[in-house]
Motif scaffolding. Structure first.
Motif, PDB file in Angstrom:
ATOM      1  N   TYR A 123      19.742 -14.405  28.995  1.00  6.53           N
ATOM      2  CA  TYR A 123      19.821 -15.296  30.148  1.00  6.53           C
ATOM      3  C   TYR A 123      21.207 -15.909  30.122  1.00  6.53           C
ATOM      4  O   TYR A 123      21.589 -16.541  29.134  1.00  6.53           O
ATOM      5  CB  TYR A 123      18.752 -16.382  30.059  1.00  6.53           C
ATOM      6  CG  TYR A 123      17.347 -15.832  30.136  1.00  6.53           C
ATOM      7  CD1 TYR A 123      16.599 -15.959  31.298  1.00  6.53           C
ATOM      8  CD2 TYR A 123      16.778 -15.151  29.055  1.00  6.53           C
ATOM      9  CE1 TYR A 123      15.316 -15.432  31.375  1.00  6.53           C
ATOM     10  CE2 TYR A 123      15.502 -14.621  29.130  1.00  6.53           C
ATOM     11  CZ  TYR A 123      14.784 -14.759  30.289  1.00  6.53           C
ATOM     12  OH  TYR A 123      13.518 -14.234  30.358  1.00  6.53           O
ATOM     13  N   LEU A 171      22.631 -18.281  27.334  1.00  6.94           N
ATOM     14  CA  LEU A 171      21.863 -19.504  27.117  1.00  6.94           C
ATOM     15  C   LEU A 171      20.608 -19.272  26.283  1.00  6.94           C
ATOM     16  O   LEU A 171      20.182 -20.143  25.538  1.00  6.94           O
ATOM     17  CB  LEU A 171      21.450 -20.102  28.468  1.00  6.94           C
ATOM     18  CG  LEU A 171      22.583 -20.405  29.453  1.00  6.94           C
ATOM     19  CD1 LEU A 171      22.014 -20.809  30.797  1.00  6.94           C
ATOM     20  CD2 LEU A 171      23.493 -21.484  28.906  1.00  6.94           C
ATOM     21  N   LEU A 172      20.005 -18.089  26.450  1.00  7.17           N
ATOM     22  CA  LEU A 172      18.688 -17.835  25.879  1.00  7.17           C
ATOM     23  C   LEU A 172      18.506 -16.326  25.802  1.00  7.17           C
ATOM     24  O   LEU A 172      19.101 -15.586  26.590  1.00  7.17           O
ATOM     25  CB  LEU A 172      17.632 -18.443  26.819  1.00  7.17           C
ATOM     26  CG  LEU A 172      16.175 -18.476  26.426  1.00  7.17           C
ATOM     27  CD1 LEU A 172      15.946 -19.471  25.291  1.00  7.17           C
ATOM     28  CD2 LEU A 172      15.316 -18.902  27.619  1.00  7.17           C
ATOM     29  N   ALA A 213      16.183 -19.417  21.298  1.00  7.38           N
ATOM     30  CA  ALA A 213      17.431 -20.144  21.572  1.00  7.38           C
ATOM     31  C   ALA A 213      18.475 -19.682  20.550  1.00  7.38           C
ATOM     32  O   ALA A 213      18.740 -20.356  19.568  1.00  7.38           O
ATOM     33  CB  ALA A 213      17.201 -21.646  21.493  1.00  7.38           C
ATOM     34  N   HIS A 226      21.690 -19.148  21.112  1.00  6.93           N
ATOM     35  CA  HIS A 226      23.061 -19.571  21.422  1.00  6.93           C
ATOM     36  C   HIS A 226      23.196 -21.088  21.491  1.00  6.93           C
ATOM     37  O   HIS A 226      24.039 -21.605  22.210  1.00  6.93           O
ATOM     38  CB  HIS A 226      23.514 -18.942  22.745  1.00  6.93           C
ATOM     39  CG  HIS A 226      23.261 -17.467  22.802  1.00  6.93           C
ATOM     40  ND1 HIS A 226      24.005 -16.553  22.086  1.00  6.93           N
ATOM     41  CD2 HIS A 226      22.311 -16.746  23.458  1.00  6.93           C
ATOM     42  CE1 HIS A 226      23.542 -15.334  22.316  1.00  6.93           C
ATOM     43  NE2 HIS A 226      22.520 -15.422  23.148  1.00  6.93           N
ATOM     44  N   ASP A 232      20.950 -25.094  21.528  1.00  2.00           N
ATOM     45  CA  ASP A 232      19.787 -25.695  22.171  1.00  2.00           C
ATOM     46  C   ASP A 232      19.754 -25.290  23.644  1.00  2.00           C
ATOM     47  O   ASP A 232      20.798 -25.200  24.290  1.00  2.00           O
ATOM     48  CB  ASP A 232      19.835 -27.223  22.076  1.00  2.00           C
ATOM     49  CG  ASP A 232      19.695 -27.733  20.646  1.00  2.00           C
ATOM     50  OD1 ASP A 232      19.493 -26.913  19.726  1.00  2.00           O
ATOM     51  OD2 ASP A 232      19.796 -28.955  20.456  1.00  2.00           O
ATOM     52  N   CYS A 233      18.550 -25.061  24.166  1.00  4.10           N
ATOM     53  CA  CYS A 233      18.408 -24.644  25.562  1.00  4.10           C
ATOM     54  C   CYS A 233      17.308 -25.468  26.215  1.00  4.10           C
ATOM     55  O   CYS A 233      16.198 -25.555  25.702  1.00  4.10           O
ATOM     56  CB  CYS A 233      18.069 -23.157  25.628  1.00  4.10           C
ATOM     57  SG  CYS A 233      17.985 -22.530  27.308  1.00  4.10           S
ATOM     58  N   THR A 264      13.387 -29.110  25.291  1.00  2.00           N
ATOM     59  CA  THR A 264      14.543 -28.456  24.690  1.00  2.00           C
ATOM     60  C   THR A 264      14.081 -27.526  23.581  1.00  2.00           C
ATOM     61  O   THR A 264      13.420 -27.960  22.636  1.00  2.00           O
ATOM     62  CB  THR A 264      15.520 -29.512  24.120  1.00  2.00           C
ATOM     63  OG1 THR A 264      15.922 -30.367  25.189  1.00  2.00           O
ATOM     64  CG2 THR A 264      16.739 -28.854  23.495  1.00  2.00           C
ATOM     65  N   GLN A 274      18.090 -24.650  18.792  1.00  2.00           N
ATOM     66  CA  GLN A 274      18.763 -23.439  18.325  1.00  2.00           C
ATOM     67  C   GLN A 274      17.990 -22.799  17.175  1.00  2.00           C
ATOM     68  O   GLN A 274      17.566 -23.467  16.239  1.00  2.00           O
ATOM     69  CB  GLN A 274      20.183 -23.745  17.869  1.00  2.00           C
ATOM     70  CG  GLN A 274      20.897 -22.484  17.398  1.00  2.00           C
ATOM     71  CD  GLN A 274      22.397 -22.649  17.260  1.00  2.00           C
ATOM     72  OE1 GLN A 274      22.956 -23.681  17.567  1.00  2.00           O
ATOM     73  NE2 GLN A 274      23.055 -21.594  16.806  1.00  2.00           N
TER      74      GLN A 274
END
Length: 188
Positions: free
Chosen positions: A12, A19-20, A45, A47, A49-50, A152, A155
């Motif tokens: 994503y 991001l994800l 996650a 990359h 925190d998403c 959230t 990561q």
């Protein structure tokens, strides 16, 4: 019976950066005359925190044939695992939902089962009488199920959405969807 499995890995991307990620496993099989697809999606996650927002149009979706929908007034019906039907099923939490109605002169249906190990089980359902059919664990506030469902994903952490889709003849009783759910729920 024979089984086919497709596994994909998806990124994503937003604002030019990843991001994800998700890993999707689709398992296709035929059992007792029913076509079944198990869909397991693991969001990670990778990359950083998403933030996953509270959105009405999120989750796992199937669009059903127009002839089957409730609004066509040809006999289409929505029923969930708690016996709530049609328009009243919208936004409600349930272990499964079945949407059935006429296709080429015969009653057929699609059931989506929400596994107990799936994120926020039992999921709320964004299911509409015009044929939209979505299991949505993200849209808690937008589906009338409480406070803002945004959260959230830290990561390195992940969440899993697990669903079984059953394409069947007849209504949910003829297709024994409640029994099929019990068997699915017992799978690890």
């Amino acid at each position: 019976g024979e089984t086919a499995i497709i596994v994909t890995r998806n990124d994503y991307v937003g604002g030019g950066k990843k991001l994800l990620t998700d890993k999707r496993t689709h398992i296709f099989k035929v059992e007792k005359g029913q076509h079944i697809i198990d869909v397991n999606i693991i969001f990670t996650a990778e990359h950083g925190d998403c933030v996953l927002g509270d959105k009405k149009d999120a989750g796992f979706s199937v669009r059903i044939a127009t002839s089957m929908d409730v609004d066509s007034k040809k006999g289409g019906s929505i029923v969930n695992s708690n016996g709530i039907t049609d328009k009243a099923a919208w936004g409600k939490r349930a272990a499964w939902v079945d949407y059935h109605g006429p296709v080429n002169g015969k009653t057929a249906g699609v059931a989506i089962l929400n596994h107990p190990k799936s994120f926020r089980h039992p999921t709320p359902w964004h299911v509409r009488t015009y044929g939209l059919f979505t299991a949505n664990p993200f849209g808690l506030k937008s589906l009338g199920q409480g406070n803002d469902g945004s959260f959230t994903l830290k990561q390195g952490k992940n969440i899993t959405l697990r669903h079984r889709v059953i394409f069947h003849n007849g209504d949910e009783k003829a297709a024994k969807i409640a029994e099929a759910y019990k068997a699915y729920a017992n799978e690890k």
